[in-house]
Structures are given as C-alpha cells and as structure tokens.
Design a protein around this motif. Structure first.
Motif, PDB file in Angstrom:
ATOM      1  N   THR C  55      -0.375   0.260 -17.674  1.00 24.80           N
ATOM      2  CA  THR C  55       0.626   0.902 -17.791  1.00 24.80           C
ATOM      3  C   THR C  55       1.215   1.122 -19.203  1.00 24.80           C
ATOM      4  N   ALA C 287       2.956   6.337 -16.129  1.00 23.08           N
ATOM      5  CA  ALA C 287       2.591   6.385 -14.704  1.00 23.08           C
ATOM      6  C   ALA C 287       1.302   7.087 -14.669  1.00 23.08           C
ATOM      7  N   ARG C 290      -1.404   4.259 -15.192  1.00 20.54           N
ATOM      8  CA  ARG C 290      -1.341   3.362 -14.135  1.00 20.54           C
ATOM      9  C   ARG C 290      -2.024   4.148 -12.839  1.00 20.54           C
ATOM     10  N   LEU C 291      -1.729   5.227 -12.575  1.00 14.95           N
ATOM     11  CA  LEU C 291      -2.233   6.098 -11.454  1.00 14.95           C
ATOM     12  C   LEU C 291      -3.615   6.362 -11.672  1.00 14.95           C
ATOM     13  N   THR C 398       9.305   5.251 -14.682  1.00 15.73           N
ATOM     14  CA  THR C 398       7.803   5.276 -14.496  1.00 15.73           C
ATOM     15  C   THR C 398       7.561   5.485 -13.102  1.00 15.73           C
ATOM     16  N   GLU C 402       5.689   8.059 -11.083  1.00 20.51           N
ATOM     17  CA  GLU C 402       4.377   7.777 -10.058  1.00 20.51           C
ATOM     18  C   GLU C 402       4.605   8.138  -8.813  1.00 20.51           C
TER      19      GLU C 402
END
Lengths: 134, 306, 546
Positions: C55, C287, C290-291, C398, C402
């Motif tokens: 992230t 986001a 991270r995703l 964030t 997401e």
C-alpha cells in the motif's frame, strides 16, 4: 426545442478512436426528438455519404479529434456532392483550434462545435439551422 | 468501401429512393392516400426477422442479405427501431451492424423509427415496402423489434417470418405464452455456442411438436445458428427457399392480398384516428363518449379535395 | 454538489459573482467527511513500503534511490523532425523517451492507404518501416535511454521494429529498457486503435510478453492502461477497476499457455491518468497497489513478492484541462504532478497547457518539463516514501476506494468477465453514460471547472499563444520516403518474410515475434505485416453500443 422528425447522422471519419463526444451528442439529439444514426469508428467519407443518402438525413455531424478535420470535411463534402446530396448540412465537432474555425465554415460546414460548449447550446444550434428544412 | 452504383440493371437510385422513403415515412394519412401505391406490378420476396434485442438479428440479416447479393439480387433492408416514448426520438443503430458484412452496390439499407405504430412496425410500413418493390428490389428484409403482438402484423406483410431467439434467455417461454411460436415459419436459436442452446432447442421442439399439423400446414422449422463457427446460415437461406417453394403451391394468394389490404386499411384508419385526436386535443375528450365517437368518426374521413 | 450563493445585496449594477460551494461528493460516488478522526480510519501502522501488500509503495528506497522517469510524450511528422525534438527534450533533462505514433502506424495502415492519407504524421510520428525507426533513434543510445511506445494494435510490430533497430545499432537486447503499451482490451473500449478480433489479439500480446521476458528482460512488454477509459469519462474507481480486471485477463491468458505466472507478472506495468482531486488520485494508487498484490496472490497463487509489485506510469492532464483560460492548466498539471508523486508513480508525463488541443510547442513543452523538475527538486515531496501514509483521511479514503473498486470488479465478473463485457459493448455503454454525466454536471454547474463554467470572462476565447503547426510538407515527405523504400528494398526478401509470417499466424503453436522481427529486418512495412495477419485473423467488428 425539438428535433422531431429530423434525421441526423453522426459519423466518425478517419482513424480517430475517441468516440465519447460523438456518443454524447447522438444521445442528446435523440433526447431532443431526432432520429439519430451513429456510424461507429473508422468510416470512410464515401461510406458516410452513402449512409447519409440512404437514410436521407437532414444533416451529417462529423466528429474528429485527430487534427485531420479540414481534410476529412473536404472529402466528406465532396462525396456528398458526388452522391447528389450537396444540400445536406454538415456540422463538425472535435479538437478544432480557433484558427481553423473560419476555414471550416468557408469550406461549407454549417457549424463548428468544440468540447467546452454546453450540450444544450450545441443542440439548439442544430435546431436553429434545421428549422427551415422540411 | 466505395458504393458506386454498377452500370445497368443493378443501379439503385439511392438519392431518389432515400427521398421517396422519407416522404412516405412522414406522410400524413391524407398525403399517404393521395400518393398511395395500392399494389405494385413488381413484387419482391419478403422475409421478416423478429426477436428481442440482443438476439443477434442484425448479423443474421446481414449474412442472409449477403447470400441474396451473391445471387445477383438487388436487396433492400428496412430496419425498424423503437421510438423513445419519452423524447420521441430514436437511435437507429441496427443498420451499422448490418452493413459491415455486406458491402455491395446492390444493397440498400434504411432505418425507420416505429413512431406511432404499436404493433412493432412503423408508420406507413405497407407503403414503404411497396415503394421498395417499385424500385425493383428482388429481395426485401424487414426487421422489427420484439417478441409480442408484433408478429401478427409482420406476418401479414412478409412471405416468410423468421423468429430469432437466444438460448436460455426466457424468450422461448415468453414467445410460447404470446403464441408467437405459432406464427413464425422459421425459428433460429442464435448464438448456439452459448450454454443452454441444446436445452432451448429441446424445449421448443416439444412445443412445436404439440401443434396440430395437416398436410397443408407448413411445419415450423427450427435451426441452430452461431457466428463463431458460422453454422446455420446456409441452412437458414435454404429453409427460406423451401418455405417460398411451399408458399407457391400452398398459399392462397388472394387471401394474402386481402390480409395485406386489410392491414393497410386498418393501419391507415388507426393512424388517422391518432392524427385527429392529436389535433383536437381535449375538445373531443371532454364530450360524452358517444358524442366524442361520432365527432371522431366524422373527422376521420379524408378531406374532400374535389 | 456545487451550489451557487450570490454575494451582496441586490442593486442595479452587474450581477455579483457566483460563489460555488465546495462539493463533498467525489465523482466516483464517495462522500468525503469534513473531519476524519482516528477511530474512523483503519490502523495501518504495520504497513511498510516495499512489503506486501505494498500500500505504501513497491520500493522502500523511494525517489531518493531513483527519481521517477520524466517521460514526455512526443512525436509528429517525419522521423527526422521527431528525432530533433527528442534531442531537445533529452538535452533539457528528460530521462526517458515516450514515442507518439501517428494513427496510420497505430491502426496498421501504410501512409498511402486511403484510410490513412489525411492522418499521416498528425498525432505522432510515422513509423511505417524499420528505416524510419533507424532515423528516429539516430544519435540516441538505446542501451542507455529507456523508450516507451504508446502503441497497441501494432504493438508487437513496433516492438519487433525496436529490436531490429537495436540489432542494427549493435545494442545488445539485454540492455534495452522501456515499454510498449500493448494493452488491446482498453482499445476496444476507449481508444479505438484495435485491428484484429479479441482472441488473436490476446495471442499476440501473450507472444510478445513471453518473447520479451527471454529477449529483453529489462523491458516492460505491457502497460495495462486505465488512462484512456478515465479520460473518456470513467470515474477514478472505475479506471482502477477496469484496469485491474484487464490485467487479470492478461495474466489468465498467460496462465492458459502454461506460462509461469510469477515470472511474467513481474514485467507487467500499468498506466493511469491523474486528474484534479489530489487525495482521490493518491489513494487510488495506494488502493491499486494493495489490490493487485492481493488479487494476484489470491487468484493465481503468486507468492514471489517481486512479482506482486504494482508499478505504474501516469499522465497528468488530458480531459482535466480546459480550452478556456488555458494557462490555468499549468497550475492544474502542477497539482496533478504532486498527486502522482504522493501516489508513488514510477514514471510521469505532464501535459503541456495546450496539449489537449494541439501538439505542444517547444515553449509549452518546456514548461511541462520544468513542472516536474520543480516538484522533484524544490517542493520536497519526493524526500520520503508515502508521506501521506498514516493520515486518518488518507487511510480512510484508501480503504473506501479499495471497496468501491472491488464492487465494480464484481459487477464485471457478474456480467461474465471483462472480455464478454467488451465484446458485448457493456463497458462501452457504461463509459458513455459516465461521460455524459460528467459533461452534464459541468454544463449544469454542479461541478466547478475554473475558467470554463465558473470564473469566466465575457468574450473569453481560447488563446494558446504560439500555435504548433505540423509541417504541412511532412505528409508529402513521408509518402515520398515510402515510395523510395519500396524502390530500394529487396522485394523477394519481403515476400518470403511475409509468407512465413502468415504461416505462423495461421497456426497456433508458434510465437509470432521472431517472424515479425524478420519482416522488419527485410523492411516490410507495418501495413504489409498487418494485411498479412488480417488474412488469417480478420478484423474486429465494433459493437456500437451506448
């Protein structure tokens, strides 16, 4: 302001792939009562003229964001003339630098539209220019 | 893609036909009666395609049209799209899906909005078809939208009616409920590469199997078609030809002409009523019903032009 | 929603200026609270840059280790003219090249094709054969300068041409760095330079990625781009969602070929727009990082952390710029540049203030370049990695983004997947609708665009200062070069190479790349190579839907 019973062709000549402006205008014209045909991408001027004539539209709208607006307008007007449809109005929209506006009008465009213009103003301009056409 | 008309018999006067069709489309009932083409000395083979949006009618039509063109036939397509009840305008999108496949000087495509017609056709549909026949088309395709009461009207105006369904879309059930399966001469299960195609085929076969048949009825043919592997198109064309051959020996032509005439008359009257009510506005409605009826009936008659 | 509050009493002079309110709702639908307290925000105190799920950033060295690549999109007319502009930019401090190609090259037509004639050399440089590529890179050390090509339908061909050019210059392939955009899925939906149908296009992409990992291990063979759907009208959330969905589709294509996903995933990169909402943009990127890491691990079982790094380039500007009062765009691009840095972009392209309407002049291009240098060296934001991390608001936003991104991805999955959504026109319809909403919101003054629908001057006209004029003789010069090439090349070598290409295209087992390289070396043209492949694969039929 209504375009009831008016038939309008919205076309994407040449290779430019940005169709969102054309779609927005097509929808707005439909909502103002017009019968609208949108050609999709990558059409040649002679194809556009053929469709315009078969559909006997009141006007043709060209959408060009690739900078080739002058050539493509010229070619389309020539094809319409060849198809005995020189009386059809042609308006043009896209990324048109201010310097080119006059050239396009002189070549025969009935109007020039650019992205910052309000949709309602564009529709009104088309309504006004088609008012006297049956 | 250059569409220069070919020399000789295959020239289509596109500008002339385009304008004529506009005149007819926009004609009021009075105007239609004056310029009426009641019948044509030239006839074309008429095929109707109906089915819900998304079933892939346009691609099927364009492939069928391509087949006609390959035989050297002048082919016309009338594509009807629904008028928006909210704005009165229409997006006439079907023709663009069609002319990508068949690019030919003997092909003519015209899009028509449904306007005031509520039977899935359009205003002055019989006149539009007759005008195209006058212009010398050998084959005419009529495309409508919908699975509903549409089919009765289309059926009257064409020789062969093709119903296009998607697998497992529930169309089959709707169609069965509305009795449409009865009117179609040919049913195409399109996009047959999708799951559920076999099952839809089986369901519809069962339904068709239950219909009473005599030696004199045409039994509705069921075809599987798919763009992906190209199957079904040849079969569709062949089946249409078979149906046509069957018609030539089994159809009562007088009956057909009567039905078409009846539809024509009916649609003119219905439009006239609509026109008058639109013009009169509230005046007519505010009377008692019998009075309103009488006044309307008297106004429906065409203006006497002496 | 901006409301107008006229100030002052009524009198008979000019109406008071309307003062819009600051809207609290993002276009993506997220409602922004006026105050975000610690209890509203998730506790992300364990997040580290360079550690899963990334992230805070994919590298813990940040920009002090290596500054983002300043990569200004450029190209027009003949290869000679563009080469000159490249030298100007490199001398001015640009650190990587970004090649703009003209539409005929992008769509696979030779300059002489009737569809191409009016577009030759207009929006980019005409690169119809290897000969032009050799001129384009004249005097440029391909082993040292990273080159990015915005090319999609003909990406494999241009990549082959780049390799052939490097071969001719004696530059070892292992030294080559850069990118080809090579992301066909978004072309179908928002950019329009598609050529072949979906299936053979996915094959071409897989071929080029597999080949690239072997031949040019430092080169990025794909830059999965959400940028264009964003510019066309999609929201920030949708931009990320469609991009990740496309990315997963490409990974799936590679997996189906039996490729080792981890090996290829490491070479995938991404490309986005940066528009004006600074925090929305920075959080979009957080986001996204991270995703991507989570999805690759969950859906494809990729464990190797190097393969989970979400690296991306950005363009600042585009449809966020206005024609009215155009110099305001310099400020806009500055803010967007900040957002890109705060979001951790690996490469940044800043539009010139007039870029949305014409090709930039040297004057406006220089300002765009200086903007990045000012942000990099004077603003201090590049000193520490993810300086926004830990802010209650940023962590809250964030997480929110997401969630919204996943919601959109679920909608696409429910529809039947991204490829079906594209072939049916489902995504196209969504984008057209959003574009309409955005335009309507501006027309109705529900959102503020300074100098366009608020704070305008009467009689204001767009004024770009110096107007860049593409050399009107460029098209003729290109046609001439095309004719000259056909005269001097060995036609039989071209024929042989094209025949072999066609065979490879007809089959399904061979990688097409070596055949394309061979064609390039024989000086086959882009149009000839595309026509050959069209014989086997046909053309894409656009589902015109909106």
């Amino acid at each position: 302001m209504t375009l009831k019973n008016k038939r309008i062709l919205i076309a994407k000549p040449g290779l430019d792939g940005h169709d969102v402006g054309a779609k927005i205008i097509a929808l707005a014209l439909r909502d103002a009562g017009a019968d609208v045909i949108y050609t999709g991408l990558r059409k040649s001027p002679d194809y556009i003229a053929r469709v315009a004539v078969e559909e006997d539209v009141h006007c043709v709208g060209l959408s060009v964001l690739s900078g080739s607006h002058i050539e493509l307008l010229k070619q389309t007007l020539a094809e319409l003339k060849d198809a005995d449809a020189a009386d059809m109005q042609v308006f043009i929209g896209g990324t048109i630098p201010p310097d080119d506006r006059d050239t396009l009008i002189q070549l025969g465009a009935s109007a020039v539209f650019t992205a910052e213009m309000k949709i309602d103003d564009v529709v009104q301009a088309i309504v006004d220019s088609l008012k006297d056409q049956s | 893609m250059t569409q220069r008309p070919l020399a000789g018999n295959n020239v289509i006067d596109r500008r002339g036909l385009g304008r004529m069709l506009s005149r007819i489309m926009n004609a009021s009932v009075d105007e239609a009666l004056i310029g009426l083409v009641d019948s044509s000395d030239r006839t074309a083979r008429r095929v109707g395609f109906t089915g819900a949006p998304g079933a892939g009618k346009s691609t099927l039509i364009s492939r069928y049209a391509k087949g006609c063109l390959e035989q050297g036939n002048k082919t016309g397509i009338l594509a009807i799209d629904p008028t928006s009840p909210v704005s009165g305008g229409a997006l006439l999108g079907d023709r663009i899906r069609m002319d990508a496949v068949a690019d030919d000087a003997r092909l003519f495509i015209r899009s028509v909005p449904s306007r005031n017609a509520h039977d899935g056709l359009c205003d002055n549909a019989p006149d539009l078809l007759l005008a195209m026949e006058q212009f010398g088309f050998d084959d005419i395709v009529l495309e409508t939208v919908g699975v509903g009461q549409v089919e009765y009207s289309v059926k009257t105006l064409v020789d062969t009616l093709v119903l296009v369904l998607m697998p497992e879309s529930g169309d089959a059930i709707q169609a069965m409920k509305a009795g449409i399966l009865e009117s179609a001469d040919i049913i195409v299960i399109n996009k047959a590469d999708l799951p559920g195609a076999e099952r839809s085929h089986a369901e519809i076969s069962v339904i068709l199997g239950h219909r009473p048949r005599t030696a004199d009825t045409w039994s509705t043919q069921l075809i599987m078609a798919s763009d992906i592997d190209g199957r079904g198109i040849g079969q569709l064309s062949d089946t249409i030809i078979q149906h046509r051959a069957w018609l030539s020996t089994h159809r009562d032509h007088d009956d057909m002409r009567r039905k078409r005439r009846a539809y024509h008359l009916h649609s003119l009257i219905a439009r006239r009523v609509h026109e008058v009510m639109h013009q009169m506005g509230d005046d007519i409605i505010n009377q008692d019903l019998v009075g309103a009826f009488r006044q309307l009936a008297s106004l429906v008659a065409p203006v006497d032009r002496g | 929603m901006a409301q107008t509050t006229p100030a002052g009493d009524q009198d008979n002079s000019a109406p008071p200026p309307v003062t819009p309110k600051i809207g609290t709702r993002l276009r993506s639908g997220i409602e922004i609270p006026t105050v975000v307290t610690a209890d509203m925000a998730p506790d992300r105190s364990d997040d580290r840059p360079g550690e899963y799920p990334f992230t805070r950033g994919v590298f813990d060295t940040g920009y002090t280790g290596r500054l983002w690549t300043i990569r200004q999109y450029s190209g027009f007319g003949t290869a000679e003219e563009t080469n000159e502009r490249y030298h100007f930019l490199l001398d001015g401090g640009q650190t990587g090249l970004s090649v703009a190609l003209d539409l005929p090259t992008q769509c696979g037509y030779d300059p002489v094709d009737p569809m191409a004639r009016s577009e030759v050399g207009k929006v980019g440089v005409s690169l119809f054969s290897l000969a032009e590529a050799e001129i384009l890179f004249d005097g440029i050390d391909l082993g040292a300068i990273s080159t990015s090509f915005t090319i999609n339908g003909t990406a494999a061909i241009i990549y082959a041409m780049y390799l052939a050019a490097a071969d001719r210059k004696g530059v070892p392939r292992e030294k080559l760095t850069g990118t080809i955009q090579n992301d066909i899925l978004k072309e179908y939906v928002a950019r329009g330079t598609w050529i072949f149908p979906v299936k053979p296009s996915m094959r071409l992409i897989a071929d080029s990625i597999v080949y690239s990992v072997e031949q040019t291990p430092r080169f990025n063979p794909i830059s999965i781009a959400g940028a264009h759907v964003r510019d066309a009208g999609a929201t920030a959330v949708e931009e990320m969602a469609y991009t990740l969905a496309n990315g997963l589709a490409y990974v799936e294509e590679l997996r189906k070929r039996g490729s080792d996903v981890a090996r290829f995933a490491a070479r995938l990169s991404f490309f986005f727009y940066v528009h004006m909402d600074l925090f929305e943009e920075a959080c979009k990127f957080r986001a996204g990082r991270r995703l991507w890491a989570k999805l690759l691990r969950e859906r494809f079982g990729v464990e190797d952390e190097k393969a989970l790094r979400f690296r991306f380039g950005v363009v600042c500007g585009g449809s966020s710029l206005t024609a009215g009062q155009p110099y305001n765009n310099i400020v806009r691009v500055g803010i967007e540049n900040l957002a890109a840095v705060l979001g951790g972009a690996q490469s940044i392209f800043t539009c010139a203030y007039d870029e949305a309407f014409q090709i930039p002049t040297e004057f406006s291009a220089e300002i765009a370049l200086r903007t990045q240098q000012i942000v990099a060296y004077e603003s201090g934001v590049a000193r520490t990695v993810d300086p926004l991390g830990g802010s209650h608001f940023v962590e809250w936003l964030t997480d929110k983004m997401e969630q919204e991104i996943l919601t959109v991805m679920d909608e696409i999955d429910d529809y039947g997947g991204v490829i079906k959504a594209i072939e049916d026109g489902f995504l196209q319809t969504r984008i057209a609708r959003r574009a309409r909403e955005r335009k309507q919101a501006t027309d109705d003054q529900e959102r503020v665009v300074v100098g366009e629908n608020f704070f305008t001057r009467e009689d204001q006209k767009p004024d770009y200062g110096e107007v860049f004029k593409v050399n009107p003789k460029a098209a003729d010069a290109i046609m001439q070069k095309y004719e000259d090439l056909k005269q001097r090349r060995d036609d039989s070598a071209v024929e042989v190479s094209l025949a072999r290409l066609q065979q490879a295209a007809a089959g399904e087992s061979e990688n097409i790349m070596p055949y394309l390289v061979e064609c390039c070396h024989a000086y086959a043209t882009v149009g000839e190579m595309v026509a050959t492949m069209k014989k086997e694969w046909g053309e894409f039929q656009e589902p015109v839907r909106f």
